[in-house]
Write an enzyme that holds these catalytic residues in place. Sequence first.
Site, mmCIF file in Angstrom:
data_model
loop_
_atom_site.group_PDB
_atom_site.id
_atom_site.type_symbol
_atom_site.label_atom_id
_atom_site.label_comp_id
_atom_site.label_asym_id
_atom_site.label_seq_id
_atom_site.Cartn_x
_atom_site.Cartn_y
_atom_site.Cartn_z
ATOM 1 N N HIS A 1 0.765 -1.161 0.072
ATOM 2 C CA HIS A 1 -0.232 -0.046 0.036
ATOM 3 C C HIS A 1 0.795 1.355 0.066
ATOM 4 C CE1 HIS A 1 -3.450 -2.406 1.727
ATOM 5 N NE2 HIS A 1 -3.537 -2.763 0.473
ATOM 6 N N ASN B 1 -3.696 -12.654 16.069
ATOM 7 C CA ASN B 1 -4.697 -11.340 16.061
ATOM 8 C C ASN B 1 -5.415 -11.511 17.340
ATOM 9 O OD1 ASN B 1 -6.871 -9.773 15.854
ATOM 10 N ND2 ASN B 1 -6.463 -9.578 13.499
ATOM 11 N N SER C 1 -7.114 -7.339 9.621
ATOM 12 C CA SER C 1 -8.646 -7.738 9.591
ATOM 13 C C SER C 1 -9.063 -8.831 8.422
ATOM 14 C CB SER C 1 -9.466 -6.646 9.835
ATOM 15 O OG SER C 1 -9.166 -5.597 8.595
HETATM 16 P P1 OAD Z 1 -7.593 -2.988 10.201
HETATM 17 O O1 OAD Z 1 -7.673 -1.732 11.114
HETATM 18 O O2 OAD Z 1 -8.559 -3.135 9.424
HETATM 19 O O3 OAD Z 1 -7.166 -4.389 11.164
HETATM 20 C C1 OAD Z 1 -6.358 -4.210 12.095
HETATM 21 C C2 OAD Z 1 -6.367 -5.744 12.877
HETATM 22 O O4 OAD Z 1 -5.356 -5.638 13.766
HETATM 23 C C3 OAD Z 1 -7.664 -6.130 13.523
HETATM 24 O O5 OAD Z 1 -8.233 -7.351 13.173
HETATM 25 C C4 OAD Z 1 -7.168 -6.057 15.208
HETATM 26 O O6 OAD Z 1 -7.915 -6.978 15.872
HETATM 27 C C5 OAD Z 1 -5.778 -6.451 14.978
HETATM 28 N N1 OAD Z 1 -5.017 -6.062 15.974
HETATM 29 C C6 OAD Z 1 -5.078 -4.951 16.735
HETATM 30 N N2 OAD Z 1 -4.130 -4.693 17.807
HETATM 31 C C7 OAD Z 1 -3.355 -5.864 17.520
HETATM 32 C C8 OAD Z 1 -1.919 -6.091 17.984
HETATM 33 N N3 OAD Z 1 -1.564 -5.621 18.929
HETATM 34 N N4 OAD Z 1 -1.447 -7.336 17.774
HETATM 35 C C9 OAD Z 1 -1.956 -8.143 16.645
HETATM 36 N N5 OAD Z 1 -3.165 -7.681 16.062
HETATM 37 C C10 OAD Z 1 -3.880 -6.703 16.357
HETATM 38 O O7 OAD Z 1 -6.016 -2.965 9.512
HETATM 39 P P2 OAD Z 1 -5.701 -3.857 8.109
HETATM 40 O O8 OAD Z 1 -6.046 -5.167 8.158
HETATM 41 O O9 OAD Z 1 -4.310 -3.488 8.115
HETATM 42 O O10 OAD Z 1 -5.756 0.271 3.200
HETATM 43 O O11 OAD Z 1 -6.374 -2.771 7.145
HETATM 44 C C11 OAD Z 1 -6.190 -3.188 5.832
HETATM 45 C C12 OAD Z 1 -6.089 -2.000 5.036
HETATM 46 O O12 OAD Z 1 -7.273 -1.212 5.056
HETATM 47 C C13 OAD Z 1 -4.851 -0.985 5.289
HETATM 48 O O13 OAD Z 1 -3.707 -0.936 4.560
HETATM 49 C C14 OAD Z 1 -5.518 0.454 4.731
HETATM 50 C C15 OAD Z 1 -6.982 0.406 5.130
HETATM 51 O O14 OAD Z 1 -7.946 0.951 4.758
HETATM 52 C C16 OAD Z 1 -5.550 1.469 2.778
HETATM 53 O O15 OAD Z 1 -5.228 2.542 3.082
HETATM 54 C C17 OAD Z 1 -5.284 1.155 1.150
#
Ligand code: OAD
Length: 249
Positions: free
Chosen positions: A119, A216, A192
């Site tokens: 990204h 997670n 997520s």
């Molecule tokens: P999310 O905010 O959707 O998900 C974060 C995940 O991390 C959640 O499932 C939480 O439960 C988990 N989490 C939180 N704290 C944690 C910890 N200490 N250790 C392990 N896990 C933890 O973020 P992404 O999945 O990265 O895209 O989102 C994907 C994309 O959506 C991002 O890259 C961005 C966003 O919009 C763009 O901007 C193109």
Amino acid sequence: MELPEGLITALENAGKVLVLTGAGMSAESGVPTFRDAQTGLWEKYRAEDLATPEAFRDHPQVVWDWYMDRRNKIREVSPHAGHIALVEMEQYFDSFALVTQNVDSLHQQAGSTSVIELHGNIMLSICSETKKLIDETWLRSNPGRPPASPHHPQGLARPGVVWFGEELPQASMSHAMAEAYGCDVCFSIGTSTLVQPAASLPFIALNAGAVVIEINPLPTSLSPEAHFSLKATAADALTTIAAGLARRK
Ligand code: OAD
């Protein structure tokens, strides 16, 4: 934390490892995730109001200021023990590909050698018209919110991240897909598993016969499919796994 039976053995038998990380990987460094309740960025702002080409076209200053604020916050944080554990784990495998959805360079700062950014990177600035990289010296000598672009008369400087509705860097995505098809073990950490095409990578690895390890604290659509779904934080799980591998070597 206690590791489930068989996890370290699965890693010991692995040559090629793929690691996919998301915003949860940076959470313990103090970088807000996107979707975590109340704390996630998308809780306060609508993504489409800030992370789209249309939002930048209509409100360039608002979008630019928001990203500069995020850049400043990211400059204040540093990698945590989980990032360091991933660097330590690299030595135990023939290949260790780290594919991240994060734009904060924390893996690189920790010392991870082969990081694939799907990204983009928030610290980079590119031309809104040509997507060409804009040099920091130009930005410093041509201040603005946002600065004009040196690459196109109508161009503006914009953050070097992938916005919604935009294509991912083709080479990075093809490289990530190849690693997913070829890995023995695939980690999915702090994501997520909602945003495509990144979210498909652990499923591709799974269907290609790899052992899938999810880290997670909360369940995702991958949890029921993963061989190991550790309901733990990235720092806690990765430091425990790295220690377990070190004991076996
Ligand atoms: P999310 O905010 O959707 O998900 C974060 C995940 O991390 C959640 O499932 C939480 O439960 C988990 N989490 C939180 N704290 C944690 C910890 N200490 N250790 C392990 N896990 C933890 O973020 P992404 O999945 O990265 O895209 O989102 C994907 C994309 O959506 C991002 O890259 C961005 C966003 O919009 C763009 O901007 C193109």
